[in-house]
Design a protein around this motif. Structure first.
Motif, mmCIF file in Angstrom:
data_model
loop_
_atom_site.group_PDB
_atom_site.id
_atom_site.type_symbol
_atom_site.label_atom_id
_atom_site.label_comp_id
_atom_site.label_asym_id
_atom_site.label_seq_id
_atom_site.Cartn_x
_atom_site.Cartn_y
_atom_site.Cartn_z
ATOM 1 N N PRO A 206 -6.393 8.503 -9.943
ATOM 2 C CA PRO A 206 -6.011 8.395 -11.354
ATOM 3 C C PRO A 206 -6.080 6.956 -11.863
ATOM 4 O O PRO A 206 -5.883 6.005 -11.101
ATOM 5 C CB PRO A 206 -4.568 8.914 -11.359
ATOM 6 C CG PRO A 206 -4.462 9.773 -10.146
ATOM 7 C CD PRO A 206 -5.363 9.161 -9.128
ATOM 8 N N ILE A 207 -6.362 6.814 -13.149
ATOM 9 C CA ILE A 207 -6.484 5.490 -13.752
ATOM 10 C C ILE A 207 -5.199 4.689 -13.567
ATOM 11 O O ILE A 207 -5.235 3.471 -13.350
ATOM 12 C CB ILE A 207 -6.840 5.621 -15.249
ATOM 13 C CG1 ILE A 207 -8.221 6.255 -15.406
ATOM 14 C CG2 ILE A 207 -6.793 4.258 -15.930
ATOM 15 C CD1 ILE A 207 -8.647 6.451 -16.843
ATOM 16 N N SER A 208 -4.051 5.342 -13.664
ATOM 17 C CA SER A 208 -2.773 4.637 -13.532
ATOM 18 C C SER A 208 -2.649 3.972 -12.169
ATOM 19 O O SER A 208 -2.187 2.825 -12.052
ATOM 20 C CB SER A 208 -1.615 5.608 -13.763
ATOM 21 O OG SER A 208 -1.690 6.707 -12.862
ATOM 22 N N LYS A 209 -3.086 4.681 -11.103
ATOM 23 C CA LYS A 209 -3.004 4.104 -9.760
ATOM 24 C C LYS A 209 -4.054 3.007 -9.567
ATOM 25 O O LYS A 209 -3.811 2.030 -8.861
ATOM 26 C CB LYS A 209 -3.162 5.198 -8.698
ATOM 27 C CG LYS A 209 -1.952 6.103 -8.579
ATOM 28 C CD LYS A 209 -2.028 6.991 -7.353
ATOM 29 C CE LYS A 209 -0.739 7.805 -7.184
ATOM 30 N NZ LYS A 209 -0.769 8.647 -5.967
ATOM 31 N N ARG A 210 -5.216 3.166 -10.208
ATOM 32 C CA ARG A 210 -6.218 2.106 -10.133
ATOM 33 C C ARG A 210 -5.692 0.829 -10.776
ATOM 34 O O ARG A 210 -5.875 -0.274 -10.257
ATOM 35 C CB ARG A 210 -7.506 2.543 -10.852
ATOM 36 C CG ARG A 210 -8.221 3.717 -10.231
ATOM 37 C CD ARG A 210 -9.532 3.971 -10.945
ATOM 38 N NE ARG A 210 -10.019 5.320 -10.727
ATOM 39 C CZ ARG A 210 -11.127 5.811 -11.254
ATOM 40 N NH1 ARG A 210 -11.867 5.044 -12.056
ATOM 41 N NH2 ARG A 210 -11.502 7.044 -11.004
ATOM 42 N N LEU A 211 -5.045 0.986 -11.921
ATOM 43 C CA LEU A 211 -4.488 -0.169 -12.630
ATOM 44 C C LEU A 211 -3.403 -0.824 -11.790
ATOM 45 O O LEU A 211 -3.351 -2.054 -11.673
ATOM 46 C CB LEU A 211 -3.928 0.265 -13.980
ATOM 47 C CG LEU A 211 -3.304 -0.834 -14.852
ATOM 48 C CD1 LEU A 211 -4.344 -1.900 -15.176
ATOM 49 C CD2 LEU A 211 -2.720 -0.251 -16.133
ATOM 50 N N PHE A 212 -2.539 -0.008 -11.182
ATOM 51 C CA PHE A 212 -1.478 -0.545 -10.339
ATOM 52 C C PHE A 212 -2.077 -1.321 -9.171
ATOM 53 O O PHE A 212 -1.600 -2.415 -8.817
ATOM 54 C CB PHE A 212 -0.603 0.590 -9.820
ATOM 55 C CG PHE A 212 0.514 0.139 -8.917
ATOM 56 C CD1 PHE A 212 1.726 -0.272 -9.447
ATOM 57 C CD2 PHE A 212 0.345 0.131 -7.547
ATOM 58 C CE1 PHE A 212 2.751 -0.693 -8.614
ATOM 59 C CE2 PHE A 212 1.363 -0.288 -6.703
ATOM 60 C CZ PHE A 212 2.573 -0.700 -7.239
ATOM 61 N N SER A 213 -3.127 -0.766 -8.562
ATOM 62 C CA SER A 213 -3.779 -1.432 -7.436
ATOM 63 C C SER A 213 -4.375 -2.770 -7.857
ATOM 64 O O SER A 213 -4.235 -3.783 -7.154
ATOM 65 C CB SER A 213 -4.873 -0.530 -6.854
ATOM 66 O OG SER A 213 -5.552 -1.162 -5.795
ATOM 67 N N SER A 214 -5.029 -2.793 -9.023
ATOM 68 C CA SER A 214 -5.625 -4.038 -9.512
ATOM 69 C C SER A 214 -4.560 -5.096 -9.764
ATOM 70 O O SER A 214 -4.727 -6.267 -9.408
ATOM 71 C CB SER A 214 -6.420 -3.779 -10.796
ATOM 72 O OG SER A 214 -7.486 -2.880 -10.560
ATOM 73 N N VAL A 215 -3.449 -4.680 -10.378
ATOM 74 C CA VAL A 215 -2.352 -5.615 -10.653
ATOM 75 C C VAL A 215 -1.772 -6.137 -9.344
ATOM 76 O O VAL A 215 -1.454 -7.332 -9.218
ATOM 77 C CB VAL A 215 -1.260 -4.925 -11.500
ATOM 78 C CG1 VAL A 215 -0.021 -5.813 -11.602
ATOM 79 C CG2 VAL A 215 -1.792 -4.613 -12.894
ATOM 80 N N PHE A 216 -1.644 -5.253 -8.345
ATOM 81 C CA PHE A 216 -1.082 -5.660 -7.053
ATOM 82 C C PHE A 216 -1.942 -6.740 -6.405
ATOM 83 O O PHE A 216 -1.426 -7.779 -5.953
ATOM 84 C CB PHE A 216 -0.963 -4.452 -6.137
ATOM 85 C CG PHE A 216 -0.701 -4.811 -4.701
ATOM 86 C CD1 PHE A 216 0.528 -5.309 -4.310
ATOM 87 C CD2 PHE A 216 -1.702 -4.658 -3.742
ATOM 88 C CE1 PHE A 216 0.759 -5.654 -2.984
ATOM 89 C CE2 PHE A 216 -1.468 -4.996 -2.424
ATOM 90 C CZ PHE A 216 -0.236 -5.491 -2.047
ATOM 91 N N TYR A 217 -3.262 -6.498 -6.321
ATOM 92 C CA TYR A 217 -4.136 -7.475 -5.683
ATOM 93 C C TYR A 217 -4.166 -8.786 -6.468
ATOM 94 O O TYR A 217 -4.214 -9.876 -5.884
ATOM 95 C CB TYR A 217 -5.552 -6.911 -5.534
ATOM 96 C CG TYR A 217 -5.671 -5.893 -4.426
ATOM 97 C CD1 TYR A 217 -5.507 -6.265 -3.096
ATOM 98 C CD2 TYR A 217 -5.942 -4.554 -4.698
ATOM 99 C CE1 TYR A 217 -5.604 -5.334 -2.069
ATOM 100 C CE2 TYR A 217 -6.043 -3.619 -3.679
ATOM 101 C CZ TYR A 217 -5.874 -4.019 -2.370
ATOM 102 O OH TYR A 217 -5.964 -3.094 -1.352
ATOM 103 N N TRP A 218 -4.126 -8.694 -7.801
ATOM 104 C CA TRP A 218 -4.085 -9.907 -8.616
ATOM 105 C C TRP A 218 -2.800 -10.676 -8.362
ATOM 106 O O TRP A 218 -2.804 -11.903 -8.221
ATOM 107 C CB TRP A 218 -4.186 -9.549 -10.101
ATOM 108 C CG TRP A 218 -3.922 -10.717 -11.002
ATOM 109 C CD1 TRP A 218 -4.786 -11.693 -11.370
ATOM 110 C CD2 TRP A 218 -2.656 -11.033 -11.628
ATOM 111 N NE1 TRP A 218 -4.163 -12.613 -12.182
ATOM 112 C CE2 TRP A 218 -2.870 -12.237 -12.356
ATOM 113 C CE3 TRP A 218 -1.400 -10.427 -11.649
ATOM 114 C CZ2 TRP A 218 -1.833 -12.835 -13.094
ATOM 115 C CZ3 TRP A 218 -0.381 -11.021 -12.369
ATOM 116 C CH2 TRP A 218 -0.604 -12.205 -13.080
#
Length: 350
Positions: A173-185
């Motif tokens: 899901p897009i929400s989990k992709r966004l969370f993952s991107s924020v985490f790595y950033w």
């Protein structure tokens, strides 16, 4: 006794190559590192309630092992090592059945659910003295198993850690992709070493396995541990597949917990940010105090409750957030000090 006096099969098992006059003329080394060219490979697969896919997972991975063995790329002792992380369904029963019918299948049952990271760690430590290298991947077949061939190519070229990096996000899901991107950033911004878009799909050498055994921390974040070891590493990109059956067991709660473990285990930057924030808030309060005093001396006092209540709520919210963050670090210290087992093994199928 010289190596040349040993039987051929003994020479091969000890890593001695047959030497000819042509070999001597080419000045090639007479010892072959079988741990690199034909390693004992262990594929570690953590699983939790995977009865719907475990048979297909075994079928595919056994097929890859046998293909690699036929091509002479891995040793005949290579095997699969499943770690049942306290499954509540028929996963363990199926693994016991497959252990009897497929000689490559071995398994470890944990006494309860200890979490994905601890299950992977349990499997890696269990195969430590039985393999020259190990690959970990999830049981749901979303990690493209064909990438194993590329992992071994990189390993033969000298890499001690080979990271599997997602080429695409699949049906996440897009929400989990966004969370993952924020985490790595966030991890990168705070100075912690992580490999972007790298799940727990990787190859590690025996040298790395031995080093991993020296890490005694209770709060395990393997992606950070391996990235901070410093061994020679390579990257292999792979496609994410859809699950063949069932639903993901990686809930939002587990994702947030993993993120907190990653941040609090590998950087104290948030604590330093709190200290800097406290300094800025103090300077701001002093500036406001000077403004109020000057206004009072001029007789220009601003009436109303907003200018009083709003700062109280803002500062109150900041204090609660800061106390919560500090408490998270204290909780990690509490867990580390107790030194409870990271996992407990109940039964092993060899």
């Amino acid at each position: 006794m010289d190596a040349k006096d040993l039987p051929d099969e003994v020479q091969e098992s000890r890593g001695f190559a047959q030497v000819t006059n042509d070999d001597l003329n080419r000045h090639e080394p007479i010892v072959t590192d079988l741990a690199r060219t034909r390693p004992r490979l262990a594929i570690v697969v953590p699983c939790f309630n995977e009865e719907l896919v475990i048979r297909e997972t075994v079928r595919r991975l056994v097929g890859i092992l046998r293909d690699l063995r036929e091509k002479g790329q891995i040793a005949s002792e290579s095997f699969l090592y499943f770690v049942d992380d306290g499954s509540l369904d028929g996963t363990w029963s199926i693994l016991r059945e497959l252990n009897k019918s497929e000689r490559e299948v071995k398994a470890l049952k944990l006494s309860r659910n200890f979490g994905h990271q601890n299950a992977v760690l349990a499997g890696l430590l269990a195969v430590r003295h039985r393999a020259d290298c190990a690959i970990s991947l999830d049981a749901d077949l979303q990690h493209d198993e064909q990438a194993i061939y590329s992992f071994l190519d990189k390993y033969r070229q000298g890499a001690d850690i080979v990271y599997g990096v997602r080429r695409n996000a699949g049906n996440v899901p897009i929400s989990k992709r966004l969370f993952s991107s924020v985490f790595y950033w966030l991890m990168s911004s705070l100075g912690a070493k992580v490999i972007k878009d790298h799940p727990d799909y990787r190859l590690i050498s025996a040298k790395v396995l031995d080093t991993l055994a020296d890490y005694k921390e209770v709060n395990v974040f393997l992606r950070g541990i391996f990235a901070n070891m410093g061994f020679k590493s390579e990257v292999v990109h792979f496609d994410v597949h859809e699950r063949l059956a069932g639903t993901t067991h990686y809930s939002w709660t587990k994702m947030i917990g993993l993120a907190l473990d990653g941040v609090t285990s590998f950087t104290v930057a948030p604590l330093r940010m709190i200290a800097m924030g406290g300094v800025l808030i103090t300077l701001g309060a002093l500036a406001i105090s000077v403004f109020i005093i000057v206004s009072a001396l001029r007789g220009d006092v601003v009436p109303g409750w907003a200018s009083t209540v709003l700062p109280i709520y803002v500062l109150g919210g900041l204090q609660i957030m800061i106390i919560g963050l500090v408490a998270e670090y204290i909780g990690k210290i509490y867990s580390e000090v107790k030194q409870r087992p990271r996992f407990i093994s109940e039964q092993e199928l060899s």
